[in-house]
Enzyme design. Structure first.
Site, PDB file in Angstrom:
ATOM      1  N   ASP A 232       8.357  -7.414   8.592  1.00 12.09           N
ATOM      2  CA  ASP A 232       7.176  -6.818   7.954  1.00 12.09           C
ATOM      3  C   ASP A 232       7.510  -6.307   6.554  1.00 12.09           C
ATOM      4  O   ASP A 232       8.626  -5.883   6.286  1.00 12.09           O
ATOM      5  CB  ASP A 232       6.649  -5.669   8.842  1.00 12.09           C
ATOM      6  CG  ASP A 232       5.261  -5.235   8.411  1.00 12.09           C
ATOM      7  OD1 ASP A 232       4.508  -6.068   7.856  1.00 12.09           O
ATOM      8  OD2 ASP A 232       4.926  -4.055   8.614  1.00 12.09           O
TER       9      ASP A 232
ATOM     10  N   ARG B  51       3.761  -5.825   0.604  1.00 10.33           N
ATOM     11  CA  ARG B  51       4.114  -4.665  -0.234  1.00 10.33           C
ATOM     12  C   ARG B  51       5.237  -4.987  -1.198  1.00 10.33           C
ATOM     13  O   ARG B  51       5.263  -4.513  -2.328  1.00 10.33           O
ATOM     14  CB  ARG B  51       4.488  -3.475   0.657  1.00 10.33           C
ATOM     15  CG  ARG B  51       3.262  -2.720   1.164  1.00 10.33           C
ATOM     16  CD  ARG B  51       3.581  -1.859   2.344  1.00 10.33           C
ATOM     17  NE  ARG B  51       3.804  -2.685   3.528  1.00 10.33           N
ATOM     18  CZ  ARG B  51       4.466  -2.279   4.598  1.00 10.33           C
ATOM     19  NH1 ARG B  51       5.004  -1.072   4.611  1.00 10.33           N
ATOM     20  NH2 ARG B  51       4.595  -3.080   5.633  1.00 10.33           N
TER      21      ARG B  51
ATOM     22  N   ARG C 297       0.466 -11.413  -3.009  1.00 11.20           N
ATOM     23  CA  ARG C 297       1.078 -11.217  -1.679  1.00 11.20           C
ATOM     24  C   ARG C 297       1.831 -12.450  -1.202  1.00 11.20           C
ATOM     25  O   ARG C 297       2.898 -12.343  -0.583  1.00 11.20           O
ATOM     26  CB  ARG C 297      -0.008 -10.870  -0.646  1.00 11.20           C
ATOM     27  CG  ARG C 297      -0.609  -9.487  -0.791  1.00 11.20           C
ATOM     28  CD  ARG C 297      -1.690  -9.262   0.270  1.00 11.20           C
ATOM     29  NE  ARG C 297      -1.167  -9.456   1.609  1.00 11.20           N
ATOM     30  CZ  ARG C 297      -0.548  -8.506   2.317  1.00 11.20           C
ATOM     31  NH1 ARG C 297      -0.402  -7.299   1.821  1.00 11.20           N
ATOM     32  NH2 ARG C 297      -0.091  -8.771   3.521  1.00 11.20           N
TER      33      ARG C 297
ATOM     34  N   HIS D 192       5.556 -13.569   0.812  1.00 13.12           N
ATOM     35  CA  HIS D 192       5.791 -14.421   1.986  1.00 13.12           C
ATOM     36  C   HIS D 192       6.819 -15.504   1.663  1.00 13.12           C
ATOM     37  O   HIS D 192       7.664 -15.841   2.482  1.00 13.12           O
ATOM     38  CB  HIS D 192       4.481 -15.061   2.454  1.00 13.12           C
ATOM     39  CG  HIS D 192       3.487 -14.055   2.957  1.00 13.12           C
ATOM     40  ND1 HIS D 192       3.853 -13.019   3.783  1.00 13.12           N
ATOM     41  CD2 HIS D 192       2.149 -13.917   2.747  1.00 13.12           C
ATOM     42  CE1 HIS D 192       2.778 -12.287   4.064  1.00 13.12           C
ATOM     43  NE2 HIS D 192       1.741 -12.803   3.439  1.00 13.12           N
TER      44      HIS D 192
ATOM     45  N   SER E 124       1.276 -13.106  14.010  1.00 12.67           N
ATOM     46  CA  SER E 124       0.744 -12.529  15.253  1.00 12.67           C
ATOM     47  C   SER E 124      -0.662 -13.042  15.539  1.00 12.67           C
ATOM     48  O   SER E 124      -1.333 -13.583  14.650  1.00 12.67           O
ATOM     49  CB  SER E 124       0.711 -11.000  15.148  1.00 12.67           C
ATOM     50  OG  SER E 124      -0.369 -10.583  14.328  1.00 12.67           O
TER      51      SER E 124
ATOM     52  N   GLU F 223      -3.107 -11.341  15.752  1.00 12.29           N
ATOM     53  CA  GLU F 223      -4.027 -10.571  14.914  1.00 12.29           C
ATOM     54  C   GLU F 223      -3.973 -10.980  13.455  1.00 12.29           C
ATOM     55  O   GLU F 223      -4.853 -10.613  12.665  1.00 12.29           O
ATOM     56  CB  GLU F 223      -3.723  -9.062  15.026  1.00 12.29           C
ATOM     57  CG  GLU F 223      -4.097  -8.436  16.343  1.00 12.29           C
ATOM     58  CD  GLU F 223      -3.158  -8.836  17.477  1.00 12.29           C
ATOM     59  OE1 GLU F 223      -3.648  -9.161  18.561  1.00 12.29           O
ATOM     60  OE2 GLU F 223      -1.919  -8.865  17.268  1.00 12.29           O
TER      61      GLU F 223
ATOM     62  N   ARG G 153      -6.574 -11.976   8.536  1.00 12.39           N
ATOM     63  CA  ARG G 153      -6.291 -11.821   7.098  1.00 12.39           C
ATOM     64  C   ARG G 153      -7.166 -12.799   6.309  1.00 12.39           C
ATOM     65  O   ARG G 153      -7.759 -13.708   6.882  1.00 12.39           O
ATOM     66  CB  ARG G 153      -4.814 -12.105   6.841  1.00 12.39           C
ATOM     67  CG  ARG G 153      -3.935 -11.066   7.503  1.00 12.39           C
ATOM     68  CD  ARG G 153      -2.483 -11.247   7.145  1.00 12.39           C
ATOM     69  NE  ARG G 153      -1.706 -10.181   7.746  1.00 12.39           N
ATOM     70  CZ  ARG G 153      -0.542  -9.751   7.292  1.00 12.39           C
ATOM     71  NH1 ARG G 153       0.005 -10.324   6.230  1.00 12.39           N
ATOM     72  NH2 ARG G 153       0.074  -8.772   7.887  1.00 12.39           N
TER      73      ARG G 153
ATOM     74  N   LEU H 220      22.993 -21.231  18.520  1.00 14.85           N
ATOM     75  CA  LEU H 220      22.020 -20.135  18.409  1.00 14.85           C
ATOM     76  C   LEU H 220      20.695 -20.581  19.005  1.00 14.85           C
ATOM     77  O   LEU H 220      20.197 -21.672  18.730  1.00 14.85           O
ATOM     78  CB  LEU H 220      21.816 -19.755  16.931  1.00 14.85           C
ATOM     79  CG  LEU H 220      20.724 -18.720  16.652  1.00 14.85           C
ATOM     80  CD1 LEU H 220      21.096 -17.356  17.233  1.00 14.85           C
ATOM     81  CD2 LEU H 220      20.459 -18.594  15.152  1.00 14.85           C
TER      82      LEU H 220
ATOM     83  N   SER I 168       3.168  -3.543  17.117  1.00 17.75           N
ATOM     84  CA  SER I 168       2.160  -4.517  16.652  1.00 17.75           C
ATOM     85  C   SER I 168       2.042  -5.736  17.572  1.00 17.75           C
ATOM     86  O   SER I 168       1.992  -6.880  17.103  1.00 17.75           O
ATOM     87  CB  SER I 168       2.450  -4.965  15.205  1.00 17.75           C
ATOM     88  OG  SER I 168       2.380  -3.871  14.325  1.00 17.75           O
TER      89      SER I 168
HETATM   90  C1  IPE Z   1       3.555  -7.490  12.443  1.00 17.03           C
HETATM   91  O1  IPE Z   1       3.218  -7.212  11.127  1.00 17.03           O
HETATM   92  C2  IPE Z   1       3.426  -8.952  12.718  1.00 17.03           C
HETATM   93  C3  IPE Z   1       4.461  -9.802  12.144  1.00 17.03           C
HETATM   94  C4  IPE Z   1       5.533  -9.384  11.531  1.00 17.03           C
HETATM   95  C5  IPE Z   1       4.255 -11.214  12.327  1.00 17.03           C
HETATM   96  P1  IPE Z   1       1.737  -6.802  10.702  1.00 17.03           P
HETATM   97  O2  IPE Z   1       1.787  -6.505   9.252  1.00 17.03           O
HETATM   98  O3  IPE Z   1       0.773  -7.831  11.123  1.00 17.03           O
HETATM   99  O4  IPE Z   1       1.485  -5.483  11.565  1.00 17.03           O
HETATM  100  P2  IPE Z   1       0.472  -4.282  11.339  1.00 17.03           P
HETATM  101  O5  IPE Z   1      -0.876  -4.865  11.051  1.00 17.03           O
HETATM  102  O6  IPE Z   1       0.959  -3.482  10.172  1.00 17.03           O
HETATM  103  O7  IPE Z   1       0.539  -3.489  12.603  1.00 17.03           O
HETATM  104  C1  IPE Z   2       4.914  -9.566   7.132  1.00 21.07           C
HETATM  105  O1  IPE Z   2       4.552  -9.015   5.920  1.00 21.07           O
HETATM  106  C2  IPE Z   2       4.439 -10.976   7.318  1.00 21.07           C
HETATM  107  C3  IPE Z   2       3.397 -11.135   8.332  1.00 21.07           C
HETATM  108  C4  IPE Z   2       2.913 -10.189   9.081  1.00 21.07           C
HETATM  109  C5  IPE Z   2       2.852 -12.461   8.524  1.00 21.07           C
HETATM  110  P1  IPE Z   2       3.098  -8.458   5.654  1.00 21.07           P
HETATM  111  O2  IPE Z   2       2.268  -9.532   5.072  1.00 21.07           O
HETATM  112  O3  IPE Z   2       2.527  -7.801   6.844  1.00 21.07           O
HETATM  113  O4  IPE Z   2       3.405  -7.375   4.527  1.00 21.07           O
HETATM  114  P2  IPE Z   2       2.757  -5.948   4.369  1.00 21.07           P
HETATM  115  O5  IPE Z   2       2.919  -5.240   5.664  1.00 21.07           O
HETATM  116  O6  IPE Z   2       1.323  -6.175   4.024  1.00 21.07           O
HETATM  117  O7  IPE Z   2       3.529  -5.318   3.280  1.00 21.07           O
HETATM  118 MG    MG Z   3       2.500  -5.898   7.544  1.00 21.04          MG
END
Ligand code: IPE
Ligand code: IPE
Ligand code: MG
Length: 247
Positions: A24, A28, A37, A41, A70, A72, A76, A136, A201
């Site tokens: 995660d 940010r 963003r 990634h 995820s 969820e 996005r 692995l 999450s």
């Molecule tokens: C958790 O990150 C899911 C993955 C790393 C794939 P999210 O960014 O989706 O989680 P929340 O929304 O902050 O809980």
């Molecule tokens: C993790 O980074 C990647 C996924 C959840 C797919 P985020 O995209 O959630 O990054 P933040 O949490 O918005 O910084």
């Molecule tokens: Mg996140």
């Protein structure tokens, strides 16, 4: 400590068998640099590739899980979802040969039937080709959710019961675990979450019953080999009791 010294220190103590990473903080990471963003990634994927290579080459742990997308994350913006799925497709396609040659067995966990058909084909192909990898075991969660996984197990149990292959009284914790999509993976000893948040999450819910958790404010694209070793070192100081009095 240099990386070599850190590695040597970590190797003197009991290593986790299965490390799971909640990757995660990509968004940010990018936002703090004034970048889109999706650039986070892209960098995050490179960080993941580096870590996989490191863990395999050093034979640090035999099982590694990465939570990549995820159930969820569909919520996005469409553009970000498309970019993420495309990035994952490219990762599996381009790293496939390296996995097979390096003894990395890939398994994708999640409701793959909802993914683009070309990605499903890529996944099936690399899973089949890398099946004999014994360096692995790499599990990547794509359209994965802990709740989805448990419901999937319940569905399989119901189907078995309907055909009289399983009686309700035969379904205990062990039998149920063998019906989950994560069957065959040992439960994670250590779950690491980068990016400041302290939550699961909807990652491994059933499997995390006795996992140790490690939270770090490091944003995923900056999570490097040293950071992983630091997490493992922290894990090595834990006393796992599993409900007993002494470890
Ligand atoms: C958790 O990150 C899911 C993955 C790393 C794939 P999210 O960014 O989706 O989680 P929340 O929304 O902050 O809980
Ligand atoms: C993790 O980074 C990647 C996924 C959840 C797919 P985020 O995209 O959630 O990054 P933040 O949490 O918005 O910084
Ligand atoms: Mg996140």
């Amino acid at each position: 400590m240099t990386r070599g010294e850190l590695l040597a220190a970590v190797r003197t103590q009991r290593l986790p068998h299965h490390v799971a990473l909640i990757m995660d903080g990509n968004g940010r990471w990018a936002e703090r640099r004034g970048l889109p963003r999706v650039e986070g990634h892209r960098q995050g994927m490179q960080a993941a590739e580096r870590l996989i290579r490191f863990v395999a080459e050093e034979r640090l742990v035999p099982y590694l899980s990465l939570f990549a997308f995820s159930t969820e994350n569909w919520n996005r913006p469409q553009e970000e979802v498309d970019y993420l799925l495309d990035l994952l497709a490219r990762f599996i396609r381009e790293r496939g040969d390296e996995f097979v040659e390096g003894g990395i067995r890939l398994r994708v966990l999640g409701a793959v039937e909802a993914l683009p058909p070309s990605l499903q084909r890529t996944i099936a192909e690399i899973e089949a080709r890398s099946r004999r990898g014994d360096v692995l075991d790499l599990a990547v969660g794509i359209n994965f959710g802990g709740r989805w996984s448990i419901v999937e197990g319940a569905r399989r149990a119901m189907a078995l019961a309907r055909s009289d292959a399983l009686k309700p009284e035969e379904l205990d914790e062990g039998a149920f675990a063998r019906l989950l999509p994560t069957a065959g993976l040992p439960e994670p000893d250590l779950i690491v979450r980068t990016g400041e948040e302290k939550r699961i999450s909807n990652f491994y819910l059933w499997e995390a019953a006795y996992s140790e958790f490690y939270f770090t404010s490091i944003l995923w694209p900056d999570f490097d080999e040293d950071a992983l070793l630091a997490a493992i070192q922290d894990f090595q100081g834990r006393r796992r009791r599993f409900g007993r009095v002494t470890p």
